[in-house]
Write an enzyme that holds these catalytic residues in place. Structure first.
Site, short mmCIF file in Angstrom:
data_model
loop_
_atom_site.label_atom_id
_atom_site.label_comp_id
_atom_site.label_asym_id
_atom_site.label_seq_id
_atom_site.Cartn_x
_atom_site.Cartn_y
_atom_site.Cartn_z
N SER A 40 73.04 1.02 21.49
CA SER A 40 73.70 0.45 20.31
C SER A 40 72.64 -0.20 19.44
CB SER A 40 74.73 -0.59 20.76
OG SER A 40 75.14 -1.42 19.69
N TYR A 93 78.41 -7.53 25.25
CA TYR A 93 78.09 -6.18 24.77
C TYR A 93 76.61 -6.08 24.43
CZ TYR A 93 78.70 -1.83 22.08
OH TYR A 93 78.62 -0.54 21.61
#
Length: 257
Positions: free
Chosen positions: A148, A161
């Site tokens: 990400s 996350y």
């Protein structure tokens, strides 16, 4: 080898976790179009069956395996079934993931662990089980982890996350360090802001939508199909000397202030 042959996945089998929809399904379709046999994965058998049917004329080369990537015994069982079926996994894409937004001062430990287990620990266990078989049979293989933008930078309210995706970057490097000698290439894709069901709350927020478009040099949200070319490259012979890298598919967001 011709330029086209470098990207030909005919005769290869790819297992893509979290592939009943979204990015996972888009990448699985791309690999199928490049010639690969596909094993879809998820927890809902009906959704997986529908996803398999959506491949149309290529549906005959698509299979699915129902298991939870957070359950180590279920993962081992799934690989055992693939072994019994004589299905050799040449390409693994660790795509399954969840998001959870909460300020750290309000974050419960259980939610922290759930995000880490789904996004990071599952990639380790899946990668280990796939690599054990790749090493044992020789001939190498491809492992593609999904990172990400938060593999590099942080945003408020998504600490678990961010920690998980930062871990994906270093897990990928660790895989390369230990398994490259066996002909295994482990790399990662770091998507930018992609218009998926998981990001629906963000795409429907007018202020956030404007921020993404203004912050991204390409001036738009990414689409699931934008990851397909990178996935094919990393799954194919074209990337045989690429290892331990994270390729960001983000419309240029990380390149600018």
């Amino acid at each position: 080898m011709s330029a086209i042959a470098y990207f030909d996945l005919t005769g290869k089998t790819a297992l893509v976790t979290g592939s009943s929809g979204g990015l996972g399904l888009a990448m699985a379709r791309g690999l199928a179009e490049a010639g690969a046999e596909i094993v879809l994965n998820g927890r809902d058998a009906d959704r997986l069956a529908q996803a398999a049917e959506s491949f149309g004329e290529r549906a005959g080369q698509v299979h699915f395996s129902v298991f939870d990537v957070c359950d180590e015994e279920a993962i081992k069982g799934a690989f055992g079934r693939l072994d019994n079926e004589g299905r050799v996994i040449d390409i693994l894409i660790n795509n399954a993931g969840v998001q959870f937004r909460r300020p750290m001062l309000e974050l419960e430990s259980a939610d922290w662990r759930r995000v880490l287990e789904t996004n990071l620990t599952s990639a380790f266990i899946m990668g280990r089980e796939a690599a054990r078989r790749m090493v044992a049979r020789g001939g190498g293989g491809k492992i593609i982890n999904i990172g990400s933008l938060t593999s590099e930078v942080a945003r408020a309210t998504v600490a678990p996350y961010t920690a998980a995706k930062g871990g994906i970057k270093m897990l990928t490097r660790s895989m390369a360090a230990e398994w490259a000698a066996h002909g295994i290439q482990a790399n990662a894709i770091g998507p930018g802001y992609i218009d998926t069901e998981m990001n629906k709350a963000l795409t429907s927020d007018a202020n956030f939508d404007a921020w993404v478009k203004g912050r991204t040099p390409s001036g738009r949200w990414g689409l699931p199909k934008d990851l397909v070319g990178t996935a094919i490259f990393l799954a194919s012979a074209a990337s045989d000397y690429v290892n331990g890298q994270t390729i960001y598919v983000d419309g240029g967001m990380l390149a600018v202030l």
